[in-house]
Design an enzyme around this catalytic site. Structure first.
Site, PDB file in Angstrom:
ATOM      1  N   GLU A 113     -27.760 -55.857 -52.992  1.00 33.33           N
ATOM      2  CA  GLU A 113     -28.265 -55.188 -54.699  1.00 33.33           C
ATOM      3  C   GLU A 113     -29.440 -56.841 -55.066  1.00 33.33           C
ATOM      4  OE1 GLU A 113     -24.589 -56.242 -56.457  1.00 33.33           O
ATOM      5  OE2 GLU A 113     -23.337 -54.237 -55.008  1.00 33.33           O
ATOM      6  N   GLU A 226     -20.763 -46.977 -50.429  1.00 35.71           N
ATOM      7  CA  GLU A 226     -18.861 -47.543 -51.108  1.00 35.71           C
ATOM      8  C   GLU A 226     -18.598 -46.341 -52.045  1.00 35.71           C
ATOM      9  OE1 GLU A 226     -19.887 -50.981 -53.143  1.00 35.71           O
ATOM     10  OE2 GLU A 226     -20.860 -52.533 -51.556  1.00 35.71           O
TER      11      GLU A 226
HETATM   12  O1  G3I Z   1      -8.675 -63.982 -52.956  1.00 37.03           O
HETATM   13  C1  G3I Z   1      -8.948 -64.555 -54.621  1.00 37.03           C
HETATM   14  C2  G3I Z   1      -7.710 -64.590 -55.280  1.00 37.03           C
HETATM   15  O2  G3I Z   1      -6.685 -65.429 -54.064  1.00 37.03           O
HETATM   16  C3  G3I Z   1      -7.185 -65.637 -56.677  1.00 37.03           C
HETATM   17  O3  G3I Z   1      -6.494 -65.465 -56.923  1.00 37.03           O
HETATM   18  C4  G3I Z   1      -7.756 -64.517 -57.202  1.00 37.03           C
HETATM   19  C5  G3I Z   1      -8.708 -64.780 -58.946  1.00 37.03           C
HETATM   20  O4  G3I Z   1      -9.208 -64.048 -59.084  1.00 37.03           O
HETATM   21  O5  G3I Z   1      -9.004 -64.085 -56.816  1.00 37.03           O
HETATM   22  C6  G3I Z   1      -9.230 -63.130 -55.482  1.00 37.03           C
HETATM   23  O6  G3I Z   1     -10.614 -63.066 -55.128  1.00 37.03           O
HETATM   24  C7  G3I Z   1     -10.997 -61.953 -56.029  1.00 37.03           C
HETATM   25  C8  G3I Z   1     -11.453 -60.630 -54.727  1.00 37.03           C
HETATM   26  O7  G3I Z   1     -12.650 -59.652 -55.078  1.00 37.03           O
HETATM   27  C9  G3I Z   1     -10.638 -60.417 -53.230  1.00 37.03           C
HETATM   28  O8  G3I Z   1      -9.523 -59.677 -54.046  1.00 37.03           O
HETATM   29  C10 G3I Z   1     -12.492 -62.212 -56.754  1.00 37.03           C
HETATM   30  O9  G3I Z   1     -11.752 -62.696 -57.551  1.00 37.03           O
HETATM   31  C11 G3I Z   1     -13.138 -61.242 -56.529  1.00 37.03           C
HETATM   32  O10 G3I Z   1     -14.172 -61.217 -57.405  1.00 37.03           O
HETATM   33  C12 G3I Z   1     -13.543 -60.381 -55.656  1.00 37.03           C
HETATM   34  O11 G3I Z   1     -13.766 -58.833 -56.038  1.00 37.03           O
HETATM   35  C13 G3I Z   1     -14.177 -58.382 -55.202  1.00 37.03           C
HETATM   36  C14 G3I Z   1     -16.109 -58.015 -55.150  1.00 37.03           C
HETATM   37  O12 G3I Z   1     -16.888 -57.481 -55.093  1.00 37.03           O
HETATM   38  C15 G3I Z   1     -16.864 -59.724 -55.751  1.00 37.03           C
HETATM   39  O13 G3I Z   1     -17.855 -59.150 -56.553  1.00 37.03           O
HETATM   40  C16 G3I Z   1     -14.197 -57.241 -55.303  1.00 37.03           C
HETATM   41  O14 G3I Z   1     -12.819 -56.622 -53.796  1.00 37.03           O
HETATM   42  C17 G3I Z   1     -14.750 -55.952 -53.683  1.00 37.03           C
HETATM   43  O15 G3I Z   1     -14.472 -54.650 -54.039  1.00 37.03           O
HETATM   44  C18 G3I Z   1     -16.294 -55.784 -54.321  1.00 37.03           C
HETATM   45  O16 G3I Z   1     -17.398 -55.389 -53.784  1.00 37.03           O
HETATM   46  C19 G3I Z   1     -18.236 -54.964 -54.630  1.00 37.03           C
HETATM   47  C20 G3I Z   1     -19.155 -54.959 -52.947  1.00 37.03           C
HETATM   48  O17 G3I Z   1     -18.917 -56.150 -51.991  1.00 37.03           O
HETATM   49  C21 G3I Z   1     -20.857 -54.670 -52.991  1.00 37.03           C
HETATM   50  N1  G3I Z   1     -21.053 -53.483 -54.512  1.00 37.03           N
HETATM   51  C22 G3I Z   1     -19.621 -52.989 -55.260  1.00 37.03           C
HETATM   52  C23 G3I Z   1     -18.523 -53.792 -54.636  1.00 37.03           C
HETATM   53  C24 G3I Z   1     -17.699 -53.523 -56.320  1.00 37.03           C
HETATM   54  O18 G3I Z   1     -17.789 -54.330 -56.930  1.00 37.03           O
END
Ligand code: G3I
Length: 308
Positions: A113, A226
């Site tokens: 990205e 994805e």
């Molecule tokens: O693990 C912590 C947890 O301990 C905490 O309590 C909680 C509170 O918000 O957050 C948890 O972490 C989160 C993590 O996902 C695991 O669930 C993060 O806040 C959250 O930001 C993170 O989001 C991920 C996101 O990328 C980050 O930008 C999504 O799971 C993941 O599916 C998403 O994937 C992206 C690809 O990498 C790139 N393309 C787009 C795609 C969708 O956004």
């Protein structure tokens, strides 16, 4: 899903993942903040567990992702760097990780990205810190990241991955231009990943085929990396049927493009999907092949049909 082996529904998740897919992508555990949470201290435990699962079930692993503007550790973005120091940190991150997984990961998202929706490079930490003096307007970190990855593994497929470039438009044009110029300059880039996070249950697959063929004509492989097709609530049989049609068409389109080397979904079950995170997503959920009870959805059958 993160650390699925520790989830209350681990058994169902494991059955669905290993029973219906031949490759997996860790959703978060190979991102920079997971793999190098402290400078020079790499934490491979959870990522290794994904790899072990994949090996046990004869699945391939798609590594995601070495360099991104999100999910970076504080030690990286919170510090001030000289250019040589930052290039050395980038090299250390990329080469250590690619070398660690060399025997088990044949496909890496090297840069994720980097492009904005308007076709201009995203003004990320990496772009701001390392500039774009050496590569004709292409941020230097992009070329460097691919070169470091290649140094660590000469056989791995090195991917540039992005969303919103599945269809033609400014973003796809700019990514195509970037990849052509990188290749011309000798950057070892092998493929482009189209993420396929599709909203609104509408998509023009003729346009996708034409767009993707521009990339394969430029000598790149393409991947769908994805996929999910969000359903605007409420979920109805009509919307499930529309979703199903799109999923089948996507797989048929992928099969029709010579040079399209794989299709990945961004999750297994609608129970565990980034589409359920209200802080990110508006416009629907339930975008995957299995519903929240692990029952295969109509789109599962459409994909099965498209694979025959
Ligand atoms: O693990 C912590 C947890 O301990 C905490 O309590 C909680 C509170 O918000 O957050 C948890 O972490 C989160 C993590 O996902 C695991 O669930 C993060 O806040 C959250 O930001 C993170 O989001 C991920 C996101 O990328 C980050 O930008 C999504 O799971 C993941 O599916 C998403 O994937 C992206 C690809 O990498 C790139 N393309 C787009 C795609 C969708 O956004």
């Amino acid at each position: 899903m993160n650390n699925f082996w520790a989830a209350p529904d681990a058994a169902e998740y494991t059955r669905a993942l290993s029973g219906h897919f031949n490759a997996l992508t860790p959703e978060n555990q190979m991102k920079p903040d997971s793999l190098q949470p402290r400078r020079d201290t790499f934490q491979f435990g959870p990522a290794d567990r994904f790899v072990a699962f994949a090996k046990e079930h004869r699945m391939a692993v798609h590594g995601h992702t070495l360099v991104w503007h999100q999910q970076n550790p504080d030690w990286l973005e919170g510090a001030s760097w000289t250019r040589p120091e930052l290039i050395s940190a980038l090299s250390n991150h990329v080469t250590t990780i690619v070398a660690h997984f060399k025997e088990d990961i044949a496909l890496w998202d090297v840069v994720n990205e980097a492009m904005g929706d308007n076709g201009k490079f995203r003004d990320s930490f990496w772009k701001k810190s390392l500039g774009d003096d050496n590569h004709d307007g292409i941020p230097d970190y992009i070329d460097l990241a691919f070169r470091f990855a290649r140094q660590a593994d000469r056989d791995c497929i090195l991917v540039y991955n992005d969303y919103g470039a599945e269809h033609s438009g400014a973003k796809a044009d700019a990514i195509l231009k970037m990849t052509r110029e990188l290749k011309r300059g000798g950057t070892p880039i092998d493929a482009v990943g189209f993420q396929f996070h599709i909203k609104g249950l509408r998509f023009d697959f003729d346009d996708f085929r034409k767009n993707a063929r521009r990339f394969t004509s430029a000598g790149l492989k393409v991947f769908i990396t994805e996929a999910d097709f969000a359903i605007p609530p409420p979920v109805t049989p009509e919307k499930l049927a529309a979703q199903s049609k799109l999923c089948g068409e996507m797989v048929r389109a992928a099969r029709a493009i010579s040079g399209c080397a794989g299709v990945f979904w961004w999750g297994v079950t609608d129970r565990h999907s980034w589409l359920n995170m209200p802080e990110f997503v508006k416009g629907g959920a339930d975008g995957l092949l299995f519903d929240r009870e692990y029952t295969p959805k109509p789109c599962y059958r459409a994909v099965q049909e498209a694979l025959r």
